[in-house]
Write a protein that holds these residues in place. Sequence first.
Motif, mmCIF file in Angstrom:
data_model
loop_
_atom_site.group_PDB
_atom_site.id
_atom_site.type_symbol
_atom_site.label_atom_id
_atom_site.label_comp_id
_atom_site.label_asym_id
_atom_site.label_seq_id
_atom_site.Cartn_x
_atom_site.Cartn_y
_atom_site.Cartn_z
ATOM 1 N N LEU A 37 0.835 -1.204 0.000
ATOM 2 C CA LEU A 37 0.000 0.000 0.000
ATOM 3 C C LEU A 37 0.871 1.255 0.000
ATOM 4 O O LEU A 37 0.603 2.204 -0.737
ATOM 5 C CB LEU A 37 -0.937 0.013 1.211
ATOM 6 C CG LEU A 37 -2.068 -0.996 1.203
ATOM 7 C CD1 LEU A 37 -2.781 -0.998 2.546
ATOM 8 C CD2 LEU A 37 -3.040 -0.722 0.077
ATOM 9 N N ARG A 38 1.918 1.240 0.811
ATOM 10 C CA ARG A 38 2.817 2.395 0.883
ATOM 11 C C ARG A 38 3.473 2.655 -0.464
ATOM 12 O O ARG A 38 3.491 3.791 -0.943
ATOM 13 C CB ARG A 38 3.892 2.164 1.951
ATOM 14 C CG ARG A 38 4.877 3.320 2.093
ATOM 15 C CD ARG A 38 5.970 3.049 3.119
ATOM 16 N NE ARG A 38 6.606 1.750 3.028
ATOM 17 C CZ ARG A 38 7.542 1.429 2.125
ATOM 18 N NH1 ARG A 38 7.929 2.309 1.227
ATOM 19 N NH2 ARG A 38 8.071 0.215 2.116
ATOM 20 N N VAL A 53 1.008 4.155 -2.976
ATOM 21 C CA VAL A 53 0.771 5.580 -2.715
ATOM 22 C C VAL A 53 1.977 6.401 -3.169
ATOM 23 O O VAL A 53 1.830 7.420 -3.846
ATOM 24 C CB VAL A 53 0.460 5.830 -1.225
ATOM 25 C CG1 VAL A 53 0.463 7.311 -0.901
ATOM 26 C CG2 VAL A 53 -0.886 5.219 -0.860
ATOM 27 N N GLU A 54 3.175 5.947 -2.803
ATOM 28 C CA GLU A 54 4.391 6.675 -3.185
ATOM 29 C C GLU A 54 4.529 6.813 -4.699
ATOM 30 O O GLU A 54 5.007 7.827 -5.189
ATOM 31 C CB GLU A 54 5.633 5.962 -2.629
ATOM 32 C CG GLU A 54 5.795 6.096 -1.138
ATOM 33 C CD GLU A 54 6.916 5.223 -0.576
ATOM 34 O OE1 GLU A 54 7.558 4.469 -1.351
ATOM 35 O OE2 GLU A 54 7.142 5.295 0.655
ATOM 36 N N GLY A 79 2.033 6.869 -6.796
ATOM 37 C CA GLY A 79 0.872 7.560 -7.351
ATOM 38 C C GLY A 79 -0.148 6.653 -8.014
ATOM 39 O O GLY A 79 -0.937 7.110 -8.844
ATOM 40 N N ASN A 123 -3.523 4.744 -8.660
ATOM 41 C CA ASN A 123 -4.921 5.014 -8.319
ATOM 42 C C ASN A 123 -5.624 3.788 -7.769
ATOM 43 O O ASN A 123 -6.661 3.885 -7.141
ATOM 44 C CB ASN A 123 -5.686 5.515 -9.544
ATOM 45 C CG ASN A 123 -5.217 6.880 -9.969
ATOM 46 O OD1 ASN A 123 -4.936 7.730 -9.134
ATOM 47 N ND2 ASN A 123 -5.099 7.098 -11.264
ATOM 48 N N SER A 161 -4.428 2.565 6.845
ATOM 49 C CA SER A 161 -3.203 2.938 6.135
ATOM 50 C C SER A 161 -3.512 3.882 4.984
ATOM 51 O O SER A 161 -4.597 3.824 4.419
ATOM 52 C CB SER A 161 -2.548 1.686 5.537
ATOM 53 O OG SER A 161 -2.308 0.724 6.509
ATOM 54 N N PRO A 162 -2.537 4.726 4.622
ATOM 55 C CA PRO A 162 -2.707 5.465 3.376
ATOM 56 C C PRO A 162 -2.811 4.442 2.248
ATOM 57 O O PRO A 162 -2.081 3.436 2.247
ATOM 58 C CB PRO A 162 -1.414 6.278 3.258
ATOM 59 C CG PRO A 162 -0.832 6.306 4.631
ATOM 60 C CD PRO A 162 -1.279 5.032 5.292
ATOM 61 N N SER A 163 -3.725 4.657 1.328
ATOM 62 C CA SER A 163 -3.900 3.695 0.242
ATOM 63 C C SER A 163 -4.423 4.403 -1.004
ATOM 64 O O SER A 163 -4.954 5.510 -0.916
ATOM 65 C CB SER A 163 -4.855 2.582 0.660
ATOM 66 O OG SER A 163 -6.122 3.092 0.985
ATOM 67 N N PRO A 164 -4.292 3.749 -2.170
ATOM 68 C CA PRO A 164 -4.870 4.313 -3.390
ATOM 69 C C PRO A 164 -6.387 4.455 -3.251
ATOM 70 O O PRO A 164 -6.999 3.885 -2.344
ATOM 71 C CB PRO A 164 -4.521 3.269 -4.455
ATOM 72 C CG PRO A 164 -3.357 2.523 -3.911
ATOM 73 C CD PRO A 164 -3.571 2.514 -2.423
ATOM 74 N N LYS A 165 -6.983 5.174 -4.169
ATOM 75 C CA LYS A 165 -8.427 5.418 -4.139
ATOM 76 C C LYS A 165 -9.228 4.105 -4.187
ATOM 77 O O LYS A 165 -10.234 3.957 -3.519
ATOM 78 C CB LYS A 165 -8.820 6.310 -5.321
ATOM 79 C CG LYS A 165 -10.270 6.678 -5.346
ATOM 80 C CD LYS A 165 -10.563 7.629 -6.489
ATOM 81 C CE LYS A 165 -12.036 7.978 -6.502
ATOM 82 N NZ LYS A 165 -12.346 8.922 -7.564
#
Length: 85
Positions: A3-4, A7-8, A10, A12, A42-46
Amino acid sequence: ASLRVAVERGFNSIAFPALGAGVGGLSVEDVAEVMTRVIAGSPSPKLVALIARDSAALKAMEVGVRRALNTSGEECSLDIFKTPS
């Protein structure tokens, strides 16, 4: 880490099978619950897609996702995409 990295870079969207289910010996329901909790925290794509191998796994995955989100149905809409036969 996936996931990281997504996101890093970019991305989607990203897709995961039921990691640890089947050969790993864990139930699809439990795997889906844990994966959903990790994705939600966690930060994740859309779009994050969880991929089921068949209709029984899909039903189990839905139960696990709803359990992780603490919802029964009306409050949560799961999008289900099926490939043509």
